[in-house]
Each structure stands twice: as structure tokens, then as C-alpha cells.
Design a protein around this motif. Structure first.
Motif, PDB file in Angstrom:
ATOM      1  N   GLY A 250      28.880 -12.162 -17.199  1.00 48.72           N
ATOM      2  CA  GLY A 250      29.729 -13.148 -17.827  1.00 48.72           C
ATOM      3  C   GLY A 250      28.934 -14.063 -18.731  1.00 48.72           C
ATOM      4  N   SER A 251      29.637 -14.637 -19.722  1.00 55.36           N
ATOM      5  CA  SER A 251      28.994 -15.581 -20.629  1.00 55.36           C
ATOM      6  C   SER A 251      29.988 -16.662 -21.007  1.00 55.36           C
ATOM      7  CB  SER A 251      28.496 -14.876 -21.900  1.00 55.36           C
ATOM      8  OG  SER A 251      29.563 -14.685 -22.821  1.00 55.36           O
ATOM      9  N   ALA A 252      29.530 -17.597 -21.808  1.00 60.02           N
ATOM     10  CA  ALA A 252      30.383 -18.703 -22.241  1.00 60.02           C
ATOM     11  C   ALA A 252      31.339 -18.316 -23.357  1.00 60.02           C
ATOM     12  CB  ALA A 252      29.516 -19.878 -22.702  1.00 60.02           C
ATOM     13  N   GLY A 253      31.342 -17.051 -23.766  1.00 57.70           N
ATOM     14  CA  GLY A 253      32.296 -16.622 -24.776  1.00 57.70           C
ATOM     15  C   GLY A 253      31.728 -15.612 -25.745  1.00 57.70           C
ATOM     16  N   ILE A 254      32.599 -14.903 -26.429  1.00 52.17           N
ATOM     17  CA  ILE A 254      32.172 -13.923 -27.428  1.00 52.17           C
ATOM     18  C   ILE A 254      31.423 -14.632 -28.553  1.00 52.17           C
ATOM     19  CG2 ILE A 254      32.994 -12.289 -29.173  1.00 52.17           C
ATOM     20  CD1 ILE A 254      35.334 -11.661 -27.340  1.00 52.17           C
ATOM     21  N   GLY A 255      30.252 -14.105 -28.872  1.00 52.37           N
ATOM     22  CA  GLY A 255      29.465 -14.682 -29.955  1.00 52.37           C
ATOM     23  C   GLY A 255      28.610 -15.866 -29.551  1.00 52.37           C
ATOM     24  N   SER A 256      28.674 -16.280 -28.285  1.00 55.80           N
ATOM     25  CA  SER A 256      27.789 -17.358 -27.834  1.00 55.80           C
ATOM     26  C   SER A 256      26.362 -16.838 -27.754  1.00 55.80           C
ATOM     27  CB  SER A 256      28.228 -17.868 -26.460  1.00 55.80           C
ATOM     28  OG  SER A 256      28.115 -16.833 -25.486  1.00 55.80           O
ATOM     29  N   THR A 257      25.401 -17.748 -27.735  1.00 55.79           N
ATOM     30  CA  THR A 257      24.004 -17.325 -27.575  1.00 55.79           C
ATOM     31  C   THR A 257      23.833 -16.571 -26.270  1.00 55.79           C
ATOM     32  OG1 THR A 257      23.346 -19.321 -28.782  1.00 55.79           O
ATOM     33  CG2 THR A 257      21.602 -18.096 -27.675  1.00 55.79           C
TER      34      THR A 257
ATOM     35  N   TYR B 190      34.053 -15.833 -21.086  1.00 52.91           N
ATOM     36  CA  TYR B 190      34.856 -16.924 -20.533  1.00 52.91           C
ATOM     37  C   TYR B 190      34.861 -18.074 -21.537  1.00 52.91           C
ATOM     38  CZ  TYR B 190      34.773 -14.361 -16.162  1.00 52.91           C
ATOM     39  OH  TYR B 190      34.925 -13.382 -15.209  1.00 52.91           O
ATOM     40  N   ARG B 191      35.707 -19.035 -21.277  1.00 48.79           N
ATOM     41  CA  ARG B 191      35.813 -20.186 -22.178  1.00 48.79           C
ATOM     42  C   ARG B 191      34.857 -21.283 -21.709  1.00 48.79           C
ATOM     43  NH1 ARG B 191      40.007 -20.159 -25.702  1.00 48.79           N
ATOM     44  NH2 ARG B 191      40.024 -22.435 -25.821  1.00 48.79           N
ATOM     45  N   GLY B 192      33.569 -21.072 -21.980  1.00 48.82           N
ATOM     46  CA  GLY B 192      32.574 -22.076 -21.649  1.00 48.82           C
ATOM     47  C   GLY B 192      31.809 -21.769 -20.378  1.00 48.82           C
TER      48      GLY B 192
ATOM     49  N   ALA C 159      31.336 -23.661 -17.643  1.00 49.74           N
ATOM     50  CA  ALA C 159      31.998 -24.016 -16.388  1.00 49.74           C
ATOM     51  C   ALA C 159      32.903 -22.883 -15.912  1.00 49.74           C
ATOM     52  CB  ALA C 159      32.801 -25.303 -16.558  1.00 49.74           C
ATOM     53  N   ALA C 160      33.617 -22.263 -16.842  1.00 50.06           N
ATOM     54  CA  ALA C 160      34.512 -21.164 -16.478  1.00 50.06           C
ATOM     55  C   ALA C 160      33.734 -19.946 -15.995  1.00 50.06           C
ATOM     56  CB  ALA C 160      35.395 -20.792 -17.667  1.00 50.06           C
ATOM     57  N   SER C 161      32.589 -19.679 -16.622  1.00 52.03           N
ATOM     58  CA  SER C 161      31.799 -18.517 -16.196  1.00 52.03           C
ATOM     59  C   SER C 161      31.189 -18.758 -14.813  1.00 52.03           C
ATOM     60  CB  SER C 161      30.707 -18.194 -17.222  1.00 52.03           C
ATOM     61  OG  SER C 161      29.666 -19.149 -17.202  1.00 52.03           O
ATOM     62  N   VAL C 162      30.776 -19.971 -14.525  1.00 53.19           N
ATOM     63  CA  VAL C 162      30.242 -20.294 -13.196  1.00 53.19           C
ATOM     64  C   VAL C 162      31.335 -20.141 -12.141  1.00 53.19           C
ATOM     65  CG1 VAL C 162      29.318 -22.141 -11.738  1.00 53.19           C
ATOM     66  CG2 VAL C 162      28.418 -21.817 -14.045  1.00 53.19           C
ATOM     67  N   THR C 163      32.524 -20.628 -12.440  1.00 50.69           N
ATOM     68  CA  THR C 163      33.650 -20.490 -11.513  1.00 50.69           C
ATOM     69  C   THR C 163      33.955 -19.019 -11.250  1.00 50.69           C
ATOM     70  OG1 THR C 163      34.625 -22.584 -12.239  1.00 50.69           O
ATOM     71  CG2 THR C 163      36.092 -21.011 -11.163  1.00 50.69           C
ATOM     72  N   ALA C 164      33.896 -18.203 -12.304  1.00 53.58           N
ATOM     73  CA  ALA C 164      34.151 -16.770 -12.163  1.00 53.58           C
ATOM     74  C   ALA C 164      33.101 -16.109 -11.290  1.00 53.58           C
ATOM     75  CB  ALA C 164      34.188 -16.117 -13.545  1.00 53.58           C
ATOM     76  N   LEU C 165      31.849 -16.490 -11.459  1.00 55.43           N
ATOM     77  CA  LEU C 165      30.774 -15.931 -10.643  1.00 55.43           C
ATOM     78  C   LEU C 165      30.959 -16.317  -9.177  1.00 55.43           C
ATOM     79  CD1 LEU C 165      28.084 -14.413 -10.383  1.00 55.43           C
ATOM     80  CD2 LEU C 165      26.910 -16.571 -10.932  1.00 55.43           C
ATOM     81  N   LEU C 166      31.246 -17.583  -8.921  1.00 58.18           N
ATOM     82  CA  LEU C 166      31.452 -18.036  -7.546  1.00 58.18           C
ATOM     83  C   LEU C 166      32.650 -17.330  -6.907  1.00 58.18           C
ATOM     84  CD1 LEU C 166      30.843 -21.865  -8.049  1.00 58.18           C
ATOM     85  CD2 LEU C 166      29.402 -20.298  -6.730  1.00 58.18           C
ATOM     86  N   GLY C 167      33.653 -17.001  -7.724  1.00 60.56           N
ATOM     87  CA  GLY C 167      34.838 -16.323  -7.219  1.00 60.56           C
ATOM     88  C   GLY C 167      34.709 -14.817  -7.121  1.00 60.56           C
TER      89      GLY C 167
ATOM     90  N   PRO D 220      22.817 -21.652 -19.275  1.00 63.33           N
ATOM     91  CA  PRO D 220      21.714 -22.610 -19.348  1.00 63.33           C
ATOM     92  C   PRO D 220      21.487 -23.268 -17.996  1.00 63.33           C
ATOM     93  CG  PRO D 220      23.681 -23.567 -20.303  1.00 63.33           C
ATOM     94  CD  PRO D 220      24.013 -22.138 -19.994  1.00 63.33           C
ATOM     95  N   PRO D 221      20.296 -23.754 -17.742  1.00 63.31           N
ATOM     96  CA  PRO D 221      19.994 -24.354 -16.436  1.00 63.31           C
ATOM     97  C   PRO D 221      20.958 -25.456 -16.020  1.00 63.31           C
ATOM     98  CG  PRO D 221      17.964 -24.016 -17.662  1.00 63.31           C
ATOM     99  CD  PRO D 221      19.093 -23.704 -18.604  1.00 63.31           C
TER     100      PRO D 221
END
Length: 322
Positions: free
Chosen positions: A155-162, A183-185, A187-195, A204-205
Motif C-alpha cells: 500500500g501507498s499514499a496514492g497513485i503517483g506518490s513518492t 490509498y488516500r494518504g 493515515a489511510a494506508s496505515v489503517t489498511a495495514l492494521l486492518g 514516511p517515519p
């Protein structure tokens, strides 16, 4: 003919005179810094922390303004079109070069429409899994991807993100296949990973350290060329068998192209002084970064190389241009 040449030269000198004078008096009013991401986020905080210290040497306040949207390109366009007098700056991030590679129709040139001043900070991304993940190392995750590409996604913060491009570069460099899940940012990717929606994210750290410290997430690797000082026990991607892999985001100050060199040097000098202040360095380190300035030429070379690299990744990975 000689008279016309004399008049033309006089007009040129007259046009240059206001900027020359302003360079000698600079600064005599507040300086505005645009950044292209949410107020209170990393870019906003970096701009405020460093500029607050620069105010002491320059004797004028800085006003930091967020112009969000389109991967930072709205703020960049504002600065590219501004008067080149040193009073309008851009706090650019690694996304500046990514946007140059990803967007088809930018109304500015990523490098040539800007006068680089100095880099401010560099920070790695982390490859992170849940604490109960079966993958104990990046090598194990990549081996699973080689065995069955459908079993591993990231997962990442979105298409085309670094973050996304860092993942595609990993896939290319390691010669594996993995499905990208945007994902949209952060925070959303972290939530997806936890879920449990994805087995790994690149982030990023600042986005993942609270959950790592809480024992909910575990980092597999850092994306920089060297180990991250805040987690010296964490190996790099290179140390786990992916040769030549080095992805770090960055932040730095830019001005419009044509800004007089004396003004650029004044701003650069104060930037470097600010980066030597222990409180500033500590705050940047708390955000996962390493305080590091540069010359304008070094920053130009770096941004140009980043643009070239990410353009190749976008092309090779067939990422749709925006």
C-alpha cells in the motif's frame, strides 16, 4: 545604430537597477513561503521550524502558506510565476520531481523555472508490516513475491506518490511482481495495514513510528542508502539484497528563476545557519529527517537527477500520466 545600442543598454540597466537595489536592501519586508500540502503536515512544519530561526538573522518574519492540491504543483506554479525578488519562496519536497515525471501538462518547468537555494532535510521511507506478519525480513517478503506475485501487495499514499514510485522501483530492482494498492494518504494506508487489507506499506517515519513503538507494526527495511539513525538496527533495502536501491525524500527552498544571486546567497547563508541550531536539528530528526543544506548548484543537480529517475520509473511501470 550606435545611438540605438546606447539607448537599449541604458534601458537594460534601468530595468536591472530596481532588482540590484532590492538585493542590497534585502529583506525589508516579510517573506512568504508556499508549500503544497496540508497545514500542520510535514512540509508545513519543516517550513515553519527552519524559517522561524532564519527570521533572527534576516530581521523579517516569514509567512508560511499552504496551497494544497495536485501533488504540490499548485504551490509550485504560484512561485514559478512570482516576481524574482526573494520575497516569494517554495518549500519543495521530493514530490516536486515526482510531479514533473507524472504530470503531462504542468504550466512550469520543474528545474529551469526555479532558482534553487538549499536543501533542508532528507528522510527515508520505511517498509512496514503488521507485528504479527509472517515476514520477518524484506528478503522473505520478496521470496514470497517471486513464488506467487498475487500473494504480495503493498500500500501507498496514492497513485503517483513518492511512496508508490519507491515501490515500483523496488519491484523493478528486485525483479519481482507486487500489486500496488493506493490509498488516500498515509493515515489511510496505515489503517489498511492494521486492518489486514495489505501485507506491507511504504510510508514516511512520522506516519508509522507511533504504531511501531506501540508494538502494532514492524519495520522490515529503510529505503535510504545508509541505516536510519533513529533505528540503527533496521537494515537497508540494499543490505537485504537489492543492489543500488536508494530512495529518500527531501525538502528544500526554491525561488523563482532569475532571483539575483546576492539574494539567493543571503537566503542560503541563513538556511545553513538555521540548520546548525541544535533545536532545529532535533526537531527535523524527530520528524525522521537529517538536516542537510547544499549549494544551489548541488540542489539543481539533485532535482534534475530525481526528475530523470522518476520519469524512467513512470515509463517503465506504465503508470498513467495525470
Amino acid at each position: 545604430m550606435q545611438r540605438r545600442q546606447f539607448v537599449a543598454a541604458g534601458l537594460t540597466l534601468a530595468c536591472a537597477a530596481p532588482l540590484t537595489a532590492s538585493a542590497q536592501d534585502f529583506p525589508d519586508k516579510p517573506i512568504k513561503i508556499y508549500q503544497g500540502f496540508a497545514a500542520g503536515g510535514n512540509a508545513d512544519t519543516i517550513a515553519r521550524v527552519v524559517s522561524a530561526e532564519m527570521t533572527k538573522g534576516l530581521g523579517q518574519p516569514f509567512v508560511v502558506e499552504a496551497q494544497t492540491g495536485a501533488g504540490g504543483t499548485i504551490a509550485a506554479a504560484t512561485v514559478a510565476r512570482a516576481r524574482p525578488d526573494g520575497y516569494t519562496l517554495l518549500l519543495a519536497t521530493g514530490g516536486h520531481a515526482v510531479a514533473g515525471a507524472l504530470y503531462n501538462k504542468l504550466n512550469y518547468q520543474t528545474v529551469s523555472d526555479f532558482q534553487m537555494i538549499s536543501t533542508v532535510t532528507f528522510f527515508p521511507f520505511l517498509l512496514v508490516v503488521r507485528a504479527d506478519s509472517p515476514y520477518r525480513s524484506l528478503g522473505e517478503l520478496l521470496a514470497a513475491a517471486r513464488g506467487d506475485a498475487r500473494s504480495v501487495s503493498y500500500g501507498s499514499a496514492g497513485i503517483g506518490s513518492t511512496h508508490h514510485l519507491a515501490g515500483e522501483l523496488l519491484v523493478k530492482s528486485a525483479k519481482v511482481e507486487m500489486l500496488h494498492v493506493p490509498y488516500r494518504g498515509d493515515a489511510a494506508s496505515v489503517t489498511a495495514l492494521l486492518g489486514g487489507e495489505v501485507p506491507m506499506i511504504i510510508a514516511p517515519p512520522t506516519a508509522v513510528m507511533p504504531n511501531i513503538k506501540a508494538g502494532k507494526l514492524r519495520a522490515l527495511a529503510t529505503t535510504g542508502a545508509q541505516r536510519w539513525s533513529a533505528m540503527p538496527e533496521l537494515p537497508t533495502v540494499v543490505e537485504q539484497g537489492v543492489a543500488g536501491y536508494d530512495v529518500r525524500s527531501w525538502a528544500g527552498f526554491m525561488a523563482p528563476a532569475g532571483t539575483p544571486r546576492p539574494i539567493v546567497e543571503r537566503l542560503r547563508t541563513e538556511t545553513l545557519k538555521a540548520l546548525q541550531v541544535p533545536a532545529v536539528r532535533a526537531r527535523l530528526e524527530d520528524m525522521g529527517g537529517e538536516a542537510r543544506g547544499s549549494t544551489p548548484e548541488e540542489m539543481t543537480t539533485m532535482v534534475s537527477a530525481e526528475l530523470k529517475r522518476w520519469t524512467a520509473v513512470v515509463n517503465d511501470s506504465h503508470i498513467p500520466r495525470q
